[in-house]
Write an enzyme that holds these catalytic residues in place. Structure first.
Site, PDB file in Angstrom:
ATOM      1  N   CYS A   3       3.145  72.981 -35.184  1.00 58.09           N
ATOM      2  CA  CYS A   3       1.965  73.746 -35.587  1.00 58.09           C
ATOM      3  C   CYS A   3       1.087  72.952 -36.544  1.00 58.09           C
ATOM      4  O   CYS A   3       0.188  73.517 -37.162  1.00 58.09           O
ATOM      5  CB  CYS A   3       2.388  75.030 -36.278  1.00 58.09           C
ATOM      6  SG  CYS A   3       3.070  76.247 -35.154  1.00 58.09           S
ATOM      7  N   ASP A   4       1.353  71.676 -36.707  1.00 61.54           N
ATOM      8  CA  ASP A   4       0.603  70.869 -37.660  1.00 61.54           C
ATOM      9  C   ASP A   4      -0.620  70.260 -36.984  1.00 61.54           C
ATOM     10  O   ASP A   4      -0.492  69.579 -35.964  1.00 61.54           O
ATOM     11  CB  ASP A   4       1.515  69.778 -38.220  1.00 61.54           C
ATOM     12  CG  ASP A   4       0.938  69.167 -39.481  1.00 61.54           C
ATOM     13  OD1 ASP A   4      -0.263  68.830 -39.487  1.00 61.54           O
ATOM     14  OD2 ASP A   4       1.672  69.048 -40.464  1.00 61.54           O
TER      15      ASP A   4
END
Lengths: 376, 376
Positions: free
Chosen positions: A324-325
């Site tokens: 999710c970065d």
């Protein structure tokens, strides 16, 4: 990808993401490098890939080892290396690490500052030391220059001081940067080193070694000069500047030895356009910048990617990792194309990923376990 | 640094590098955030720090959880969370992960593409889904925008399609970027979401939820707006755009909950000038970008650093990690000063390192073991 790796992937279909390294290819690369630079002592840069099967094979071939930490020294010894064949090649060492290395018999240390030299004199008395010079990294795809190395003037003083401290002032080193595409970079650095050696010799201090570092490039998506070109250029420059009084030559290859011997097998998790018909498709893999492909930072190292649909129609893609970065994007500006038929669930292979992948991998970012490794 | 952490470091002198987290502080931060946004359901972003003591404490406080992977869902369940309180918040999910999540009862999934929506419909039938919109990340110190989120037009179609696929079209989400310093960013995003909700309502599709993401900032070296300001701005914007028909509000804080609760204790390995009297001193710590401080990439997150010499004369420094990697520099351009008395062997503390540190840490780059963690 070697035939052995292709066969392994086809037969075993190992869970992804994983790294598969052909250890015979590691041996071939070692031999080829030794052939290109017959006078050089090869100190394998353990940090590139410290896996036991690689270290053991290199021990059997007579390789020496460039270790970045006490822990890497321990790995080399465990794989059968002699402490005489290990260089503690990090200019930044904890006192406890120097003590541990000295206790097992390591007698070769690098430094680039007075403070580090004094630590070595105190905790590894009488050892051979070499000083790392700052040199230009122009031409390197993964440059190293700002963090390491001192000036010629400072190196001169420090080598003289090393003698006063009871150490053995053995030589000088430099590093032209990793994945260095230009042989000129080595020539310029050798000239710089030679001039300092001559200067010190005039004061009665004879250095006996030049450590040329590593940085020898391998093929990713584009051709690179052959290693023989680097060998010839280095040999010519050494002869030109040192004549018959050639010092010992050390090299510290990592990427060149193991990079091309490895392949990452990954799975496509998603291919999407996310509502932007004019943009590239986004391809999300189950490995990304935090799963081992750290050298894609700034899109520096651009891996070649194979898919089962190669040969079909292709179009532009951006390629990202599974976390999710937002920083976990590998290629967005680099011109990558992949087959239109590519879909979630497909396997892809990232070539020449044997170096600087497995150990960069995060412990568990976003919950994803580190990639598994297969040495065949 | 909380008194409990100070005491622990003084009493235990734990081996460095290590992360010490005060779990009571985690609770305080959770309560404060809930106070600032009383109507919001807090889904803790597990990726910020998935340690068991943190998850257990948050379960006891009634927190819900935003998970990035099946592995994170497993951690939440193991810590006592109910599957009803878990959102599978990664827009990129393996089929096997969706299947595993659905099997244990997770019924809330995000998506931002048709392909992902179809995966969810097939492997998590009937679940609640929400679509992530692309919004401006201006003002965020760790922006996320390019990789995630779709356009308003596409989200509209996808939400209608979700209903056709038998899913429950539950709401919309956005993320204004991590360490977002401007409340305006939330206001602009809420306006965008509200307009789409109104539009869909006119077609007979009533969305019931808005997920505001996370990104709430914490203090590093500079002051940031108080969380109450964000709470007020969000509340005003929601009321302005939705009136009395307020949808459920979800938030996904990570950094805000755990960041300030943690301190990294590190050791100075070397302080040197390397022959350049005019430049800064270089301070090398036993933790760097590959030991967990990954958010120093591009010098984005600038941690406050405490030393035992604070109060004495200071001068400019560059700060780097312990590896042989030239990219392992944390701060070279940012204006850092540290005490002139700082020397190898000293301990330093990096404040507010509870979030996005332990899990970014590499498995063993350069041989260095991952930092140890203490939850007190």
């Amino acid at each position: 990808m070697t035939p052995k790796i292709s066969q392994f992937l086809a037969d075993e279909q190992p869970a992804t993401p994983c790294l598969v390294v052909d250890v015979d290819e590691v041996e071939d690369r070692f031999r080829r490098l030794q052939g290109a630079l017959p006078l050089a002592l090869i100190y394998y840069a353990v940090k590139a890939n410290p896996a036991r099967p690689i270290l053991e094979r290199l021990v059997s071939l007579g390789s020496r080892f460039d270790a970045a930490s006490w822990e890497e020294i321990r790995l080399c010894l465990d794989a059968g290396a002699s402490p005489d064949d290990i260089s503690f090649g990090n200019t930044v060492k904890k006192v406890s690490a120097i003590q541990a290395a000295f206790a097992v018999g390591v007698r070769l240390y690098v430094f680039d500052s007075l403070e580090e030299l004094e630590k070595i004199a105190r905790y590894a008395p009488g050892s051979k030391v070499y000083c790392r010079l700052l040199v230009d990294n122009y031409g390197a795809e993964w440059p190293l220059s700002r963090k390491f190395g001192t000036t010629v003037e400072s190196a001169r003083e420090l080598m003289l001081h090393a003698r006063e401290l009871g150490l053995d002032p053995y030589g000088l080193s430099f590093h032209v940067g990793s994945q260095q595409l230009s042989a000129d970079a080595y020539e310029a650095a050798i000239a710089r080193v030679a001039s300092l050696v001559t200067d010190l010799s005039a004061t009665g201090l004879d250095l006996r070694m030049v450590n040329l570092g590593g940085g020898f490039p391998i093929r990713y998506r584009d051709d690179v000069p052959e290693i023989e070109q680097f060998g010839d250029a280095i040999c010519s420059a050494m002869t030109k500047h040192f004549g018959n009084a050639l010092p010992e030559m050390l090299i510290e290859p990592g990427r060149f030895i193991v990079g091309a011997a490895g392949v990452v097998s990954a799975e496509v998790v998603l291919v999407s356009r996310r509502g932007r018909e004019d943009g590239p498709r986004w391809v999300y893999l189950d490995i990304g910048r935090f799963g081992g492909l750290a050298e894609t930072e700034g899109e520096s190292i651009r891996y070649d990617i194979r898919t089962q649909h190669d040969g079909g129609a292709v179009s532009a893609v951006a390629i990202a990792g599974p976390t999710c970065d937002g920083a976990d994007i590998m290629y967005e500006r680099s011109p990558y194309v992949l087959p239109d038929a590519l879909a979630a669930g497909d396997r892809v292979e990232l070539l020449s990923t044997g170096a600087y992948v497995s150990t960069y991998c995060s412990t568990r970012f976003n919950g994803f376990a580190p990639l598994t490794e297969h040495y065949i």
